[in-house]
Design an enzyme around this catalytic site. Structure first.
Site, PDB file in Angstrom:
ATOM      1  N   ASN A  92       0.796  -1.222   0.000  1.00  0.00           N
ATOM      2  CA  ASN A  92       0.000   0.000   0.000  1.00  0.00           C
ATOM      3  C   ASN A  92       0.829   1.271   0.000  1.00  0.00           C
ATOM      4  O   ASN A  92       0.323   2.351   0.292  1.00  0.00           O
ATOM      5  CB  ASN A  92      -0.963  -0.011   1.185  1.00  0.00           C
ATOM      6  CG  ASN A  92      -1.776  -1.279   1.196  1.00  0.00           C
ATOM      7  OD1 ASN A  92      -1.581  -2.123   2.061  1.00  0.00           O
ATOM      8  ND2 ASN A  92      -2.632  -1.464   0.208  1.00  0.00           N
ATOM      9  N   LEU A  99       1.681   7.014   0.453  1.00  0.00           N
ATOM     10  CA  LEU A  99       0.780   6.023   1.029  1.00  0.00           C
ATOM     11  C   LEU A  99      -0.542   6.003   0.278  1.00  0.00           C
ATOM     12  O   LEU A  99      -1.087   7.057  -0.055  1.00  0.00           O
ATOM     13  CB  LEU A  99       0.517   6.354   2.501  1.00  0.00           C
ATOM     14  CG  LEU A  99      -0.487   5.456   3.219  1.00  0.00           C
ATOM     15  CD1 LEU A  99       0.082   4.054   3.426  1.00  0.00           C
ATOM     16  CD2 LEU A  99      -0.875   6.073   4.556  1.00  0.00           C
ATOM     17  N   CYS A 100      -1.058   4.808   0.042  1.00  0.00           N
ATOM     18  CA  CYS A 100      -2.370   4.635  -0.579  1.00  0.00           C
ATOM     19  C   CYS A 100      -3.252   3.893   0.420  1.00  0.00           C
ATOM     20  O   CYS A 100      -3.053   2.707   0.679  1.00  0.00           O
ATOM     21  CB  CYS A 100      -2.238   3.842  -1.874  1.00  0.00           C
ATOM     22  SG  CYS A 100      -3.819   3.594  -2.708  1.00  0.00           S
ATOM     23  N   ILE A 101      -4.199   4.615   0.998  1.00  0.00           N
ATOM     24  CA  ILE A 101      -5.140   4.041   1.951  1.00  0.00           C
ATOM     25  C   ILE A 101      -6.479   4.746   1.734  1.00  0.00           C
ATOM     26  O   ILE A 101      -6.524   5.959   1.513  1.00  0.00           O
ATOM     27  CB  ILE A 101      -4.623   4.178   3.406  1.00  0.00           C
ATOM     28  CG1 ILE A 101      -5.515   3.432   4.391  1.00  0.00           C
ATOM     29  CG2 ILE A 101      -4.422   5.620   3.792  1.00  0.00           C
ATOM     30  CD1 ILE A 101      -4.928   3.367   5.803  1.00  0.00           C
TER      31      ILE A 101
END
Length: 181
Positions: A92, A99-101
């Site tokens: 992620n 960050l990919c959330i």
């Protein structure tokens, strides 16, 4: 002119809220999270240190640094988190450290249909809830919607009984974060 006054007022309100939230984080006892300002005169840019414990997927513990940048429209729009060198090898986290959330995606319908609006940014989120979610992401990476395809593939293969290549790459990343390499 009125739009500028509105933007300026919004930024001032955002700055006051962020000062309050930073103070709350300094006075609370949150295990594994340390925050401060990148530059003393800029409340919109925080330095974050995440101390990953030995019990999670990041075997052996790690210290990862990131910068959390808040927009002047905060809390109506989400901050952005970018990990600094060494960038964690994680499904992620993009190779550039971003960050990919879901909770940091803009509060709108997902044009790809993967996330519902309720999974995306909401002004009820705080820096504390965001960082706690990031810590939990280190315990349970989401390989369903990866930012780092290589990490996701290696994690899936390992979960299915394949070679421990994900673990090997993560250990290298942990050693780098601890200054061992």
């Amino acid at each position: 002119m009125a739009a500028n006054a509105t933007s300026s007022g919004q930024a001032t309100g955002s700055a006051r809220l962020l000062q309050k939230q930073l103070k709350e984080m300094h006075t609370s006892d949150i295990s594994g999270i340390s925050v401060g300002l990148v530059h003393e005169n800029n409340i919109f840019e925080w330095e974050v240190i995440l101390m990953i414990n030995d019990d999670c997927k990041y075997y052996g513990g790690a210290y990862f640094r990131a910068v959390m940048t808040f927009p002047s429209e905060y809390p109506h729009l989400p901050p952005k988190i970018v990990f600094q060198t060494p960038v964690p090898f994680h499904p992620n986290i993009y190779p550039n450290g971003e960050l990919c959330i879901s909770i940091l995606h803009p509060p709108e319908e997902d044009k790809y249909g993967y996330e519902s609006a309720s999974e995306r940014w909401s002004p009820v989120q705080t820096p504390e809830t965001i960082l706690l979610s990031v810590l939990s992401l280190f315990n349970e990476p989401n390989d369903e919607s990866p930012a780092n395809l290589d990490a996701a593939k290696l994690l899936r293969a390992e979960r299915e009984g394949g070679p421990k290549e994900f673990r090997k790459r993560v250990r290298q990343c942990v050693r780098e974060s601890l200054g061992e390499i």
